[in-house]
Design a protein around this motif. Structure first.
Motif, PDB file in Angstrom:
ATOM      1  N   ILE A 661       0.831  -1.206   0.000  1.00  0.00           N
ATOM      2  CA  ILE A 661       0.000   0.000   0.000  1.00  0.00           C
ATOM      3  C   ILE A 661       0.866   1.257   0.000  1.00  0.00           C
ATOM      4  O   ILE A 661       0.548   2.255  -0.658  1.00  0.00           O
ATOM      5  N   SER A 662       1.974   1.212   0.726  1.00  0.00           N
ATOM      6  CA  SER A 662       2.870   2.372   0.752  1.00  0.00           C
ATOM      7  C   SER A 662       3.486   2.631  -0.618  1.00  0.00           C
ATOM      8  O   SER A 662       3.574   3.783  -1.068  1.00  0.00           O
ATOM      9  N   LEU A 663       3.923   1.573  -1.288  1.00  0.00           N
ATOM     10  CA  LEU A 663       4.464   1.742  -2.645  1.00  0.00           C
ATOM     11  C   LEU A 663       3.404   2.229  -3.612  1.00  0.00           C
ATOM     12  O   LEU A 663       3.690   3.003  -4.528  1.00  0.00           O
ATOM     13  N   LEU A 664       2.172   1.777  -3.416  1.00  0.00           N
ATOM     14  CA  LEU A 664       1.094   2.247  -4.279  1.00  0.00           C
ATOM     15  C   LEU A 664       0.796   3.721  -4.042  1.00  0.00           C
ATOM     16  O   LEU A 664       0.408   4.432  -4.974  1.00  0.00           O
ATOM     17  N   CYS A 665       0.999   4.187  -2.824  1.00  0.00           N
ATOM     18  CA  CYS A 665       0.665   5.566  -2.492  1.00  0.00           C
ATOM     19  C   CYS A 665       1.750   6.538  -2.957  1.00  0.00           C
ATOM     20  O   CYS A 665       1.454   7.506  -3.664  1.00  0.00           O
ATOM     21  N   PHE A 666       3.005   6.265  -2.562  1.00  0.00           N
ATOM     22  CA  PHE A 666       4.034   7.288  -2.771  1.00  0.00           C
ATOM     23  C   PHE A 666       4.633   7.266  -4.179  1.00  0.00           C
ATOM     24  O   PHE A 666       4.529   8.261  -4.876  1.00  0.00           O
ATOM     25  N   PRO A 667       5.222   6.197  -4.665  1.00  0.00           N
ATOM     26  CA  PRO A 667       5.746   6.321  -6.022  1.00  0.00           C
ATOM     27  C   PRO A 667       4.653   6.347  -7.074  1.00  0.00           C
ATOM     28  O   PRO A 667       4.741   7.087  -8.045  1.00  0.00           O
ATOM     29  N   SER A 668       3.598   5.549  -6.879  1.00  0.00           N
ATOM     30  CA  SER A 668       2.608   5.374  -7.936  1.00  0.00           C
ATOM     31  C   SER A 668       1.598   6.523  -7.970  1.00  0.00           C
ATOM     32  O   SER A 668       1.528   7.289  -8.939  1.00  0.00           O
ATOM     33  N   PHE A 669       0.800   6.648  -6.909  1.00  0.00           N
ATOM     34  CA  PHE A 669      -0.251   7.664  -6.915  1.00  0.00           C
ATOM     35  C   PHE A 669       0.327   9.069  -6.900  1.00  0.00           C
ATOM     36  O   PHE A 669      -0.185   9.961  -7.591  1.00  0.00           O
ATOM     37  N   LEU A 670       1.372   9.283  -6.121  1.00  0.00           N
ATOM     38  CA  LEU A 670       1.969  10.614  -6.080  1.00  0.00           C
ATOM     39  C   LEU A 670       2.559  11.003  -7.431  1.00  0.00           C
ATOM     40  O   LEU A 670       2.399  12.148  -7.884  1.00  0.00           O
ATOM     41  N   GLY A 671       3.230  10.070  -8.104  1.00  0.00           N
ATOM     42  CA  GLY A 671       3.759  10.372  -9.431  1.00  0.00           C
ATOM     43  C   GLY A 671       2.667  10.655 -10.439  1.00  0.00           C
ATOM     44  O   GLY A 671       2.780  11.585 -11.256  1.00  0.00           O
ATOM     45  N   ALA A 672       1.576   9.866 -10.400  1.00  0.00           N
ATOM     46  CA  ALA A 672       0.461  10.116 -11.314  1.00  0.00           C
ATOM     47  C   ALA A 672      -0.190  11.459 -11.027  1.00  0.00           C
ATOM     48  O   ALA A 672      -0.591  12.185 -11.959  1.00  0.00           O
ATOM     49  N   ALA A 673      -0.319  11.835  -9.733  1.00  0.00           N
ATOM     50  CA  ALA A 673      -0.917  13.123  -9.395  1.00  0.00           C
ATOM     51  C   ALA A 673      -0.057  14.285  -9.892  1.00  0.00           C
ATOM     52  O   ALA A 673      -0.579  15.284 -10.407  1.00  0.00           O
ATOM     53  N   VAL A 674       1.259  14.161  -9.752  1.00  0.00           N
ATOM     54  CA  VAL A 674       2.147  15.216 -10.257  1.00  0.00           C
ATOM     55  C   VAL A 674       2.038  15.330 -11.771  1.00  0.00           C
ATOM     56  O   VAL A 674       1.991  16.437 -12.342  1.00  0.00           O
ATOM     57  N   PHE A 675       1.989  14.213 -12.465  1.00  0.00           N
ATOM     58  CA  PHE A 675       1.859  14.209 -13.931  1.00  0.00           C
ATOM     59  C   PHE A 675       0.562  14.897 -14.358  1.00  0.00           C
ATOM     60  O   PHE A 675       0.563  15.752 -15.274  1.00  0.00           O
ATOM     61  N   LEU A 676      -0.553  14.566 -13.721  1.00  0.00           N
ATOM     62  CA  LEU A 676      -1.837  15.149 -14.111  1.00  0.00           C
ATOM     63  C   LEU A 676      -1.916  16.626 -13.723  1.00  0.00           C
ATOM     64  O   LEU A 676      -2.497  17.432 -14.471  1.00  0.00           O
ATOM     65  N   CYS A 677      -1.362  16.992 -12.576  1.00  0.00           N
ATOM     66  CA  CYS A 677      -1.364  18.406 -12.193  1.00  0.00           C
ATOM     67  C   CYS A 677      -0.548  19.241 -13.176  1.00  0.00           C
ATOM     68  O   CYS A 677      -0.947  20.368 -13.535  1.00  0.00           O
ATOM     69  N   TYR A 678       0.563  18.717 -13.635  1.00  0.00           N
ATOM     70  CA  TYR A 678       1.352  19.431 -14.637  1.00  0.00           C
ATOM     71  C   TYR A 678       0.577  19.570 -15.944  1.00  0.00           C
ATOM     72  O   TYR A 678       0.608  20.633 -16.583  1.00  0.00           O
ATOM     73  N   ALA A 679      -0.133  18.494 -16.334  1.00  0.00           N
ATOM     74  CA  ALA A 679      -0.921  18.565 -17.569  1.00  0.00           C
ATOM     75  C   ALA A 679      -2.067  19.559 -17.440  1.00  0.00           C
ATOM     76  O   ALA A 679      -2.430  20.225 -18.418  1.00  0.00           O
ATOM     77  N   VAL A 680      -2.667  19.689 -16.256  1.00  0.00           N
ATOM     78  CA  VAL A 680      -3.814  20.583 -16.081  1.00  0.00           C
ATOM     79  C   VAL A 680      -3.363  22.032 -15.947  1.00  0.00           C
ATOM     80  O   VAL A 680      -3.998  22.942 -16.503  1.00  0.00           O
ATOM     81  N   TRP A 681      -2.257  22.292 -15.258  1.00  0.00           N
ATOM     82  CA  TRP A 681      -1.859  23.668 -14.961  1.00  0.00           C
ATOM     83  C   TRP A 681      -0.886  24.267 -15.981  1.00  0.00           C
ATOM     84  O   TRP A 681      -0.853  25.483 -16.128  1.00  0.00           O
ATOM     85  N   GLN A 682      -0.101  23.454 -16.672  1.00  0.00           N
ATOM     86  CA  GLN A 682       0.986  24.001 -17.475  1.00  0.00           C
ATOM     87  C   GLN A 682       0.844  23.734 -18.971  1.00  0.00           C
ATOM     88  O   GLN A 682       1.260  24.566 -19.772  1.00  0.00           O
ATOM     89  N   VAL A 683       0.291  22.618 -19.375  1.00  0.00           N
ATOM     90  CA  VAL A 683       0.287  22.230 -20.790  1.00  0.00           C
ATOM     91  C   VAL A 683      -0.942  22.826 -21.474  1.00  0.00           C
ATOM     92  O   VAL A 683      -2.058  22.771 -20.936  1.00  0.00           O
ATOM     93  N   LYS A 684      -0.733  23.364 -22.664  1.00  0.00           N
ATOM     94  CA  LYS A 684      -1.847  23.935 -23.433  1.00  0.00           C
ATOM     95  C   LYS A 684      -2.650  22.826 -24.092  1.00  0.00           C
ATOM     96  O   LYS A 684      -2.088  21.956 -24.766  1.00  0.00           O
ATOM     97  N   PRO A 685      -3.971  22.814 -23.915  1.00  0.00           N
ATOM     98  CA  PRO A 685      -4.788  21.766 -24.551  1.00  0.00           C
ATOM     99  C   PRO A 685      -4.832  21.920 -26.063  1.00  0.00           C
ATOM    100  O   PRO A 685      -4.480  22.967 -26.635  1.00  0.00           O
ATOM    101  N   SER A 686      -5.255  20.861 -26.706  1.00  0.00           N
ATOM    102  CA  SER A 686      -5.408  20.898 -28.167  1.00  0.00           C
ATOM    103  C   SER A 686      -6.534  21.843 -28.549  1.00  0.00           C
ATOM    104  O   SER A 686      -7.547  21.957 -27.846  1.00  0.00           O
ATOM    105  N   SER A 687      -6.348  22.507 -29.673  1.00  0.00           N
ATOM    106  CA  SER A 687      -7.355  23.476 -30.145  1.00  0.00           C
ATOM    107  C   SER A 687      -8.394  22.851 -31.055  1.00  0.00           C
ATOM    108  O   SER A 687      -9.290  23.550 -31.534  1.00  0.00           O
ATOM    109  N   THR A 688      -8.317  21.553 -31.290  1.00  0.00           N
ATOM    110  CA  THR A 688      -9.247  20.900 -32.212  1.00  0.00           C
ATOM    111  C   THR A 688     -10.148  19.862 -31.547  1.00  0.00           C
ATOM    112  O   THR A 688     -11.049  19.341 -32.200  1.00  0.00           O
ATOM    113  N   CYS A 689      -9.940  19.545 -30.271  1.00  0.00           N
ATOM    114  CA  CYS A 689     -10.739  18.499 -29.641  1.00  0.00           C
ATOM    115  C   CYS A 689     -10.771  18.727 -28.145  1.00  0.00           C
ATOM    116  O   CYS A 689      -9.958  19.483 -27.602  1.00  0.00           O
ATOM    117  N   GLY A 690     -11.714  18.080 -27.527  1.00  0.00           N
ATOM    118  CA  GLY A 690     -11.778  18.065 -26.083  1.00  0.00           C
ATOM    119  C   GLY A 690     -12.558  19.204 -25.490  1.00  0.00           C
ATOM    120  O   GLY A 690     -12.891  20.194 -26.160  1.00  0.00           O
TER     121      GLY A 690
END
Length: 811
Positions: A661-690
């Motif tokens: 459970i600890s490995l699932l929380c810190f490397p896995s979930f924390l890494g996925a949360a950082v990846f998604l937060c970067y995509a939501v706050w920093q990356v420009k979305p596509s202008s043709t979809c979504g």
């Protein structure tokens, strides 16, 4: 009672009670069991009244006791202390020895409980009655001798007290009694009201038709509840399977399947909000098609493209406006405006807030599971006496079926093997030269493993750059499987190489061996995923400016999940089944391969990380993960039962679930949360979809919503205020973080305080044990002294005076 030394020395010379002593009532009966001296006084008085004589010692024993140390107890042949018969009788009459063995003691114990329960129900208290009207348990001895015990009278008292309780209280009390079923039935029949009363009540009309209808409804609801419980057991087919796995292969292998079950629960919790607020709503109000939809060819099941691209499977299908208002021109640079009276459901807000809420719920559940697992695995206190508890307290006497008893027998046997193996591993110690040699081997193996991980990382990076330089057309989607194929090959071959290198280490503890393997596999998989995340958000976003890069990332993650499942099946088939057949047919070995706990657990963590990474770009990935986990459970279970054997060195996996459970929380979930937060706050979305096609970042959808609320009127003015001062302002975030750290610090201090209290309680228990030993030895010395004095008086009475005079003359 306050003068304990004098009281102990005169234990046989006080057959009568001291003056002024009063007989305690059943209300004070619990105080009797708290006093060791009162027990000695009571039993010693009974010994004096019955005329018991102390056991005579042999002359040589008495001489040895007189000449030796007068402060030590005699030792038996095995080093155990030898007490006199009177001391043993007193010890046998202690409450801890009698309760649970004597039926009269059980009846007396539950009589006092029913008295307390009746007193709580509102009946007159015993302390308000006259002393002559109080029944006292002090008149009834707790000894096993039938001449002294008046069991029938105590039974009658118990029946009378049971009749004073309600039916529910009476049944609850009878269920808890450690008596046979026949005794319980007899007590139930005797404690029921007479049948004549029921008939009189029936004739008087007290039991009306409404009462009968009520009783029938209660009985029907009770039967319905039992049927539902049995149905729930039928809906949980893994219960028996997990018991069977644990009994045959031990807790180490069982921890893998329990972790798989935990991941299934996490995905089941993540999927419903996505289906209810994103997928279901968009499927009910589909957007206008932007082009021809390709036909389904079957290759989409592997590549994830083609027909799936124009469905709710991926991010690009979802609209960017209030639903049931299609966009006429999505490229005009402005958001679509809804018509009057349309459904006020903004898909960008629903997409962003639903994903945020789902991840927040998952985070809370994950942290709670981890803290609960820590509480169960790392309990405050030691595990002393666990061997005795396993031997004497593990059997479930309610088990009657043959297969259940066999399963429980195997489970207890496996637990004992694990406990003994853990105890033996603690006894083994290495010499200084052996430790230096082992450190050198460990350093060399770790260098080789880290070099292998670096080589796999460079291979993934090189191949991903090659895929960027050679773009693939829509007609050649099968070529897109090359990158997932290379990644899965490296993830499959790396752990096998690590296992070969681990054979050189020869760890003493199998637990340490599993932990080291998990650490190496985790480093390999997490570094590989880090390279892929950089490939998607750092490289692909720039090369796919005029295309929907979110769909491409979602398809990549889909392909990785599919290829990971295929390679897991191949590993199960080749690594377990084929190897077992080859070893049995060609190598003529009877042993089967062991279940690779580290590799299989890391495969589960890797697959769950892919799911969390891709939920933003493909909301249906949790559904795929659920199907994959269900198939994996039955496939792995069948392969385990047929192709694997229990670990050659059994070991207890007491902390494995917590580590997983600890490995699932810190490397896995924390890494996925950082990846998604970067995509939501920093990356420009596509202008043709979504749903965020016209915004600079996905997070701006919340700002646009707040500006609309400010123009809506004063009714919703509090929502922009909350967003401005609680979301955009950083001070509340720091304040919440400080409060969280303070709570964590207080919890740590509470745990430290509990540890100190437990240490003090252990010391107190040890001191009480020494006090009891001191009292028993003191009592034994008193008996020995009296025995020697009685033997001396008897010898003086028998010896003639002339012999005594001759003896003095000779001196």
């Amino acid at each position: 009672m306050s003068q304990s030394p004098a009281f102990v020395l005169n234990v046989l010379e006080t057959p009568e009670d001291p003056e002024g002593s009063q007989e305690p009532s059943p209300y004070d009966e619990s105080e009797v069991h708290d006093s060791f001296h009162q027990l000695i006084q009571e039993q010693s008085r009974w010994v004096a009244e019955e005329g018991l004589e102390l056991q005579q010692r042999q002359p040589e024993t008495g001489a040895l006791g007189a000449s030796g140390s007068d402060h030590e107890t005699m030792l038996g042949p095995e080093g155990a202390p030898v007490y006199s018969m009177a001391t043993l009788r007193i010890l046998a009459s202690m409450p801890s020895r009698t309760i649970g063995r004597s039926r009269g003691a059980i009846i007396s114990q539950y009589y006092s409980r029913t008295v307390k329960l009746r007193r709580r129900a509102g009946r007159p208290q015993l302390r308000d009655m006259g002393r002559s009207a109080r029944p006292s348990l002090r008149l009834y001895d707790l000894e096993l001798d039938s001449a002294v015990l008046e069991e029938e009278e105590k039974r009658g008292l118990l029946v009378k007290e049971l009749q004073g309780l309600t039916a529910a209280q009476r049944d609850h009390m009878l269920r808890g009694m450690p008596l046979s079923l026949a005794e319980k039935r007899g007590l139930r029949e005797e404690s029921r009201p007479p049948r004549g009363k029921h008939r009189a009540q029936w004739h008087r009309g007290l039991l009306s038709c409404c009462d009968q209808l009520r009783d029938s409804c209660v009985l029907a609801s009770h039967n319905l509840g039992l049927a539902l419980l049995s149905g729930l057991q039928a809906l949980m087919p893994w219960h028996y399977a997990l018991k069977r796995i644990g009994g045959r292969f031990g807790s180490s292998v069982l921890s893998y399947f329990l972790f798989l079950k935990t991941l299934l629960a996490f995905n089941t919790l993540l999927l419903p909000p996505l289906l209810a607020f994103i997928v279901g709503v968009q499927a009910a109000f589909p957007p206008a098609p932007t082009g021809p939809v390709p036909a389904f060819t079957g290759l989409e099941l592997l590549t994830g493209g083609g027909y799936f691209t124009h469905s709710v499977m991926y991010y690009g299908y979802y609209s960017n406006a209030t639903l049931n208002q299609p966009c006429a021109s999505p490229l005009d640079g402005s958001q679509c405006t809804p018509e009057a009276g349309s459904l006020p459901y903004s898909m960008p807000l629903a997409y962003l807030f639903t994903l945020g809420a789902a991840f927040f719920i998952t985070c809370i559940t994950l942290v709670y599971s981890m803290s609960r697992s820590f509480g169960e695995s790392y309990r405050v206190g030691s595990t002393s006496g666990v061997h005795a508890i396993t031997v004497f307290c593990s059997w479930d006497y309610k088990v009657t079926q043959r297969w259940a008893t066999r399963l429980q027998h195997d489970n207890i046997r496996t637990q004992l093997k694990e406990l003994l193996a853990e105890w033996q591993s603690r006894q083994h110690r290495r010499s200084a030269c052996g430790q230096l040699r082992r450190v050198a081997v460990l350093g060399l193996v770790w260098l080789l493993c880290l070099g292998t991980t670096l080589g796999c990382t460079l291979a993934v990076y090189t191949f991903s750059e090659l895929m960027i330089k050679s773009p693939v057309s829509a007609e050649r989607e099968a070529v897109l499987l090359l990158l997932p194929l290379v990644v899965c090959l490296l993830n499959l071959g790396g752990p096998y190489l690590f296992r070969i290198l681990a054979a050189l280490e020869r760890h003493d503890s199998p637990v340490l061996e599993v932990y080291v393997a998990i650490c190496r596999n985790l480093i390999l998989k997490m570094v590989t995923l880090g390279i892929l995340c950089y490939h998607w958000l750092g490289r692909r976003v720039g090369t796919l400016k005029d295309q929907c890069w979110e769909n491409f990332v979602g398809q990549e993650l889909y392909r990785l999940m599919v290829m990971d499942f295929i390679f897991t099946l191949l590993d199960t088939l080749l690594g377990e089944l084929v190897w077992r057949l080859f070893s049995e047919k060609q190598l003529k070995r009877k042993g089967k391969p062991e279940f690779d706990i580290a590799g299989n657990v890391l495969e589960l963590i890797y697959g769950q990380t892919l799911t969390w990474l891709g939920v933003l770009f493909s909301p249906l990935l949790p559904a795929m993960q659920i199907i994959k986990l269900l198939l994996l459970f039955y496939i792995k279970k069948a392969s385990l039962m047929a192709n694997c054997q229990a670990p050659r060195r059994p070991w207890k996996a007491s902390h494995m679930s917590t580590v997983f459970i600890s490995l699932l929380c810190f490397p896995s979930f924390l890494g996925a949360a950082v990846f998604l937060c970067y995509a939501v706050w920093q990356v420009k979305p596509s202008s043709t979809c979504g749903p965020f096609r016209t915004l600079d970042t996905m997070y701006e959808a919340g700002k646009v919503w707040v500006r609309r609320l400010e123009k809506a009127g004063p009714r919703v003015s509090w929502l922009p205020w909350i967003h401005r001062y609680l979301v955009e302002d950083t001070f509340p975030i720091y304040l919440v973080s400080a409060l969280l750290l303070a709570v964590i610090y207080l919890n740590i201090q509470v745990v430290k305080g509990q540890r100190k209290v437990i240490c003090l309680l252990k010391e107190q228990i040890s001191n009480e044990g020494e006090d009891k030993i001191f009292l028993i030895n003191k009592l034994q010395r008193v008996y020995e002294r009296k025995e020697r004095s009685r033997a001396g008086r008897t010898e003086e009475a028998v010896t003639p005076p002339a012999l005594l005079t001759d003896g003095w003359d000779a001196q």
